[in-house]
Design a protein around this motif. Structure first.
Motif, mmCIF file in Angstrom:
data_model
loop_
_atom_site.group_PDB
_atom_site.id
_atom_site.type_symbol
_atom_site.label_atom_id
_atom_site.label_comp_id
_atom_site.label_asym_id
_atom_site.label_seq_id
_atom_site.Cartn_x
_atom_site.Cartn_y
_atom_site.Cartn_z
ATOM 1 N N LEU A 82 2.854 1.772 0.832
ATOM 2 C CA LEU A 82 3.976 2.398 1.531
ATOM 3 C C LEU A 82 4.772 3.182 0.493
ATOM 4 C CD1 LEU A 82 5.287 2.670 4.288
ATOM 5 C CD2 LEU A 82 6.637 0.636 3.794
ATOM 6 N N ALA A 87 9.888 2.858 7.119
ATOM 7 C CA ALA A 87 8.689 2.297 7.749
ATOM 8 C C ALA A 87 8.809 2.452 9.256
ATOM 9 C CB ALA A 87 8.527 0.833 7.365
ATOM 10 N N TYR A 121 3.771 0.423 11.383
ATOM 11 C CA TYR A 121 4.217 1.498 10.494
ATOM 12 C C TYR A 121 4.542 1.027 9.076
ATOM 13 C CZ TYR A 121 4.448 4.592 14.526
ATOM 14 O OH TYR A 121 4.109 5.350 15.624
ATOM 15 N N ASP A 122 4.887 -0.234 8.901
ATOM 16 C CA ASP A 122 5.181 -0.711 7.552
ATOM 17 C C ASP A 122 3.915 -1.127 6.803
ATOM 18 O OD1 ASP A 122 4.988 -2.791 9.417
ATOM 19 O OD2 ASP A 122 6.152 -4.174 8.182
ATOM 20 N N ASP A 125 0.908 3.890 6.878
ATOM 21 C CA ASP A 125 1.856 5.001 6.782
ATOM 22 C C ASP A 125 1.093 6.300 6.548
ATOM 23 O OD1 ASP A 125 4.618 6.142 6.356
ATOM 24 O OD2 ASP A 125 3.731 6.568 4.397
#
Length: 410
Positions: A82, A87, A121-122, A125
């Motif tokens: 990430l 996020a 999303y975390d 990415d």
């Protein structure tokens, strides 16, 4: 399983198969009305490490949240990278702590692989994937996560999608890494086969780098045919996992079960892609054999005990240590459950992940780390909490004697 007229992936636990019902009040409490100590007041320390360093033995560096860098000989792997300060699909939502380190792609060397554990999303990415694309050979992920990677321009031949209990082996020849056949063995669900595979693995370790030439030899080295039951004989004949030991593999990456879910803001909807924990086996056919478990996100269930039994314990378990909440009790582990996970996995040491970069729930940003360091000691399992970017040699106990308790700060 069918959900909203679609076939979806689901957890083994029947109570965790549908989306958690989270009220608006609970969501606001999580994202807005969180306690003051949910964010650190001071700079989170990090170490300026050289990620190009060659390590003869497997080393791991935690990069904050669930991101990890693994270095072993000529193999460098990033897990859930990430490389942004948020996020979420929108840059001003779920922002990272200003007091924490944010890495860039040019700080890392050429990568054998990027492992993506699931599509949230975390962990997945887009900007990070694209930034690492040109310096990454393979992207390893659970089933259907590759859909997103292909949409972003990653070539299909560089994407390795794995089901639970599926895996891939890598061989090393003159510093050139090649892919061995897939490592697959659905029979591992059986405790009988688990005992057999563990016994066979121990026999292989004793041979210390000796290549096994055929299935016949591996069968004879384990036990006489007369002593094998039908199930064990079938495993020898059909198991892709056993086949991998006939190769000169120096690294195995295996997807294992997890209790979580998947969703992004797109047309695919809830649980359209699989989620997984991962096992990495280093030098599996030598006396330097080491085992690493990566929990990724997930709640507690019986799969932890099964994984621990099948792999006969781990030198290090990286366990999710934040974001627990009664509103999504099956998707993330509570602190007391993490202790049980460590014991079920037969972990020799635990490294907490999934914390120290984002607001991780309605609890203190470092609350779980403090709890684990104190409580794991009581059950004689060392808790390894390096600074962000600091390397730890997997299987070594030297670090634990001198580690700085930086996480105690508010």
């Amino acid at each position: 399983m069918q959900y909203n007229n679609r076939t979806i992936f689901c957890n083994e636990n029947e109570e965790a198969r549908l989306p958690p019902k989270v009220t608006l009040r609970e969501a606001l409490k999580y994202y807005q009305n969180f306690p003051k100590n949910a964010k650190p007041r001071h700079q989170i320390p990090f170490m300026e490490s050289d990620f190009h360093t060659f390590y003869q033995y497997p080393h791991i560096a935690w990069l904050g949240h669930s991101s990890l860098f693994i270095s072993y000989q000529y193999a460098r792997i990033l897990v859930d990278p990430l490389l942004t300060m948020y996020a979420s699909p929108i840059s001003f939502i779920n922002r990272a702590f200003e007091q924490t380190k944010c890495y860039k792609a040019n700080e890392f060397p050429y990568l054998l692989a990027v492992i993506i554990t699931h599509s949230h999303y975390d962990h997945l990415d887009k900007k990070s994937v694209l930034a690492l694309n040109k310096q990454t050979k393979y992207f390893i992920c659970p089933l259907k996560v590759g859909y997103y990677l292909q949409q972003w321009g990653i070539e299909s031949h560089r994407i390795v999608e794995l089901d639970w209990w599926d895996g891939i082996g890598f061989a090393l020849n003159s510093s050139q890494i090649k892919v061995n056949n897939h490592v697959a063995n659905p029979e591992r669900y059986s405790q009988d086969s688990a005992m057999f595979l563990r016994r066979s693995r121990q026999e292989i370790i004793k041979q210390d780098d000796t290549m096994i030439e055929s299935k016949k030899q591996i069968t004879q080295s384990i036990a006489p045919k007369d002593n094998l039951n039908n199930q064990e004989r079938q495993i020898i004949q059909n198991s892709g996992y056993m086949e991998s030991y006939l190769q000169d593999s120096f690294l195995h990456v295996i997807a294992t079960p997890s209790q979580h879910n998947s969703r992004r803001l797109d047309k695919l909807g809830f649980n359209a892609s699989l989620w997984a924990s991962f096992v990495l086996e280093f030098a599996p056919n030598t006396q330097d054999y080491r085992k690493l478990f990566l929990s990724a996100d997930g709640g507690y269930y019986t799969h932890f005990e099964r994984i621990g039994e099948i792999f006969d314990g781990f030198d290090l378990a990286c366990l999710e240590s934040g974001q627990y909440n009664q509103a999504w009790k099956h998707s993330h582990s509570f602190p007391h459950e993490i202790l049980q996970e460590a014991q079920n996995l037969q972990a020799q040491a635990v490294l907490p992940i999934h914390w120290a970069r984002f607001i991780a729930g309605t609890h203190a940003w470092n609350g779980v780390a403090k709890f684990l360091f104190h409580e794991l000691t009581k059950i004689h399992i060392p808790c390894v909490i390096p600074k962000i970017g600091e390397f730890y040699q997997i299987g070594s106990f030297d670090f634990m004697q001198n580690q700085e308790k930086w996480w105690i700060m508010e």
